[in-house]
Design a protein around this motif. Sequence first.
Motif, mmCIF file in Angstrom:
data_model
loop_
_atom_site.group_PDB
_atom_site.id
_atom_site.type_symbol
_atom_site.label_atom_id
_atom_site.label_comp_id
_atom_site.label_asym_id
_atom_site.label_seq_id
_atom_site.Cartn_x
_atom_site.Cartn_y
_atom_site.Cartn_z
ATOM 1 N N ASP A 164 36.816 -23.026 73.906
ATOM 2 C CA ASP A 164 37.012 -24.462 74.164
ATOM 3 C C ASP A 164 36.582 -24.822 75.584
ATOM 4 O O ASP A 164 36.067 -25.924 75.809
ATOM 5 C CB ASP A 164 38.470 -24.854 73.926
ATOM 6 N N GLY A 165 36.748 -23.920 76.528
ATOM 7 C CA GLY A 165 36.319 -24.227 77.899
ATOM 8 C C GLY A 165 34.811 -24.395 77.962
ATOM 9 O O GLY A 165 34.291 -25.356 78.533
ATOM 10 N N ASN A 207 41.039 -21.963 71.434
ATOM 11 C CA ASN A 207 42.355 -21.393 71.723
ATOM 12 C C ASN A 207 43.076 -22.200 72.806
ATOM 13 O O ASN A 207 44.051 -21.762 73.398
ATOM 14 C CB ASN A 207 42.273 -19.896 72.065
ATOM 15 N N GLU A 208 42.537 -23.381 73.068
ATOM 16 C CA GLU A 208 43.224 -24.426 73.831
ATOM 17 C C GLU A 208 43.513 -24.091 75.285
ATOM 18 O O GLU A 208 44.440 -24.637 75.879
ATOM 19 C CB GLU A 208 44.497 -24.868 73.087
ATOM 20 N N ALA A 209 42.704 -23.212 75.882
ATOM 21 C CA ALA A 209 42.762 -22.977 77.334
ATOM 22 C C ALA A 209 41.688 -21.953 77.709
ATOM 23 O O ALA A 209 41.053 -21.367 76.837
ATOM 24 C CB ALA A 209 44.139 -22.480 77.769
ATOM 25 N N TYR A 210 41.506 -21.770 79.009
ATOM 26 C CA TYR A 210 40.610 -20.715 79.498
ATOM 27 C C TYR A 210 41.401 -19.415 79.483
ATOM 28 O O TYR A 210 42.120 -19.101 80.424
ATOM 29 C CB TYR A 210 40.170 -20.984 80.944
ATOM 30 N N MET A 211 41.263 -18.665 78.415
ATOM 31 C CA MET A 211 42.083 -17.469 78.282
ATOM 32 C C MET A 211 41.526 -16.307 79.103
ATOM 33 O O MET A 211 42.271 -15.555 79.714
ATOM 34 C CB MET A 211 42.191 -17.076 76.812
HETATM 35 MG MG LIG Z 1 39.695 -20.958 75.362
#
Ligand SMILES: [Mg+2]
Lengths: 297, 385
Positions: A95-96, A123-127
């Motif tokens: 996503d990022g 995955n709704e963030a910079y993992m």
């Molecule tokens: Mg992500």
Amino acid sequence: MTDEQCSLFEPGHRACGGCAAALAARAILDAAGPDTIIVSATGCMEVFSTPYPETAWKVPWIHSLFENNSAVASGITAALKKQGRKEKVIALGGDGATFDIGMLCLSGAFERGHDFVYICYDNEAYMNTGIQRSGATPYDASTTTSPAGKCSTGNRRPKKDLPAILAAHGAPYVATATIAYLPDLKKKVRKALDTEGPCYVQVHAPCCTGWGFEGEKTLAIARLAVETGLFVSYEMENGVVTRVKKVVRKPVEEYLKEQRRFRHLFRPKRNDAEIAKIQAIADRNAEKFGIDINLKK
Amino acid sequence: MMEIMEGSHAVAHAVRMCRPEVIAAYPITPQTHIVEALAEMVANCSLDAEYITVESEFSALSACLGASAAGSRVYSATTSQGLALMFEVCFNTAGMRLPVVMSIVNRALGAPLSIWNDQQDSISLRDSGWLQFYAEDNQEATDLHYIAYRVAEDKGVLLPAFVCFDGFILSHTYEPVEMLTQEQVDSYLPPYSPVQRLDSKNPISIGLFASPDYYMEFRYEIDRAMKASSQVIREAGRRFGEMFGRDYSNLVEEYRMDDAECAIVAMGSICGTVKDAIDEMRRDGQKAGLLRIRTFRPFPGDEIKKALAGVSSVAVLDKNISLGAKGAVALEVRDALYGSGIPVLDYIIALGGRDVAKKDIKSVVKMAMAGNGDLFYGLRGEVLG
Ligand SMILES: [Mg+2]
Ligand SMILES: Cc1ncc(C[n+]2csc(CCOP(=O)(O)OP(=O)(O)O)c2C)c(N)n1
């Protein structure tokens, strides 16, 4: 042979146990088949699948940078066209990469109409860099750059509506999918590949490490996202929503309370006002997409 | 056949005859005439290429990277801000050993905004792993494109290449240029045959991440290929001379260096003015010569050392400045001459399009002979206040 041995995405990579993105990669390749070129963006998926000299990819695969997978894919589609080759091209990004830093390249590639499929595993963030917020992080999620605190309830902004933005580019096919329903995900990937022009599939991919839940719960969490209406699975053809997954909705709380990123909404004290705001987001989704199945008594 | 042509158009025709399969470029002054000319050729079917009108230079080079990895010969052109925007992709292209060829129509970098010439843009990418050729005139600007493709795609090199020529001074100037024919180019430059490419019949992974156990060896191999390219350039340049009469077998050019006491070292179009000034100085009995660097990467340190042995002073004309240090060319020339005792003086000159005349060259030589250098030449006191 079992399915696993046949997969074009080899086991033995370095993803966390319960990683939804790894599950998505396998499903995507199951749907796409061997005549596919994958263009990965920098991020967890790229890092866990290709530590030199190993690779999990049994199809041609390239990674260049964090933000240029759409542009690299543009060049590949042009080269394939010139060479008269028929392979399909999939750009794959977190996503990022997709919502934020790669938006320029993504918009350009969609506007130019290259024949490729962009798949975002969301995955709704910079993992990969340690759970920082992105434009896809949901309202009130606590991340390392949007931490909940004495004067913060976490991420201040709702998720960017990227499918709508890409549909507005004239994309013939835009879909959201989730690892909770793999046959549906595969069908959508196949449909995107079979549709000429730039197509987009956004795959909801819960991250046990980043969201804070046990790895064996990945599928359950993914399903709850759909069942609460916080994630809507749908298809858009030429800008019009043509198919939506309907549900008997559950309260958002059932989804939120399972995850550490929303823990501040329940502890030390329940924050009814914020939970109500998130419920309102689900209600708006339900209304906008008409997802509610109303059970008659 | 000799033709009077604008530099940009001559380059565009040279590029056309190199038969790129994919072109991706974004307009920026003074590069625009090249990419417009190529677009027109594609529109009129005189060039059979996929032309991607990308939304930025960042995507231009990224698309070239992808197309090159898929096995096509590719081309782009840019300058200044556009090249700066490509910075990240430049390192990546070289690291992935993709023989992309790109014209750099040299221009100053902002701020302040300037569309005029100096060489700060390409010089700033000297560490990126791209070969860097600098043309003195439009003949060379065209010829170096054929040579650049041949060298870049050589199996012992496999590195991308900049062909640099000065913005406006060359790109927008009409000069007589001897264009090769398509048959001649075809006989010099074979079709691109990649060692490996993205291909579902033989799937490979490109662009993996390397742990500390592997990273240094990758960098070492790029450096080794870059250094080995010197010999490939000489060979390609010699072959070019044999076939077409213009010899490029040296990475540097010596002009009246035989008995020179003061040697000027420079790159690009300024060398035309330098040569004229030297002719006049020689007439006046002053023993000045020019060492022109045509290949800045790989850096021809040995040739430079050999050519400059015996001079009593060296004046480097730097159309760039490594702010807080010196001009990049002077720093490297000084390194090449380390231990020789020959003084190397640096003159930051002609930044942002400031004109340089023969009298300026003469005064630089006079200053160098007097041991006076390492300065910005021609600053206007009234502007500084
Ligand atoms: Mg992500
Ligand atoms: C230009 C640039 N900026 C920042 C980074 C650092 N970086 C690498 S991966 C990443 C986050 C990736 O997030 P996402 O795309 O969501 O993928 P995920 O890791 O969550 O799977 C960041 C910030 C980078 N590699 N390049």
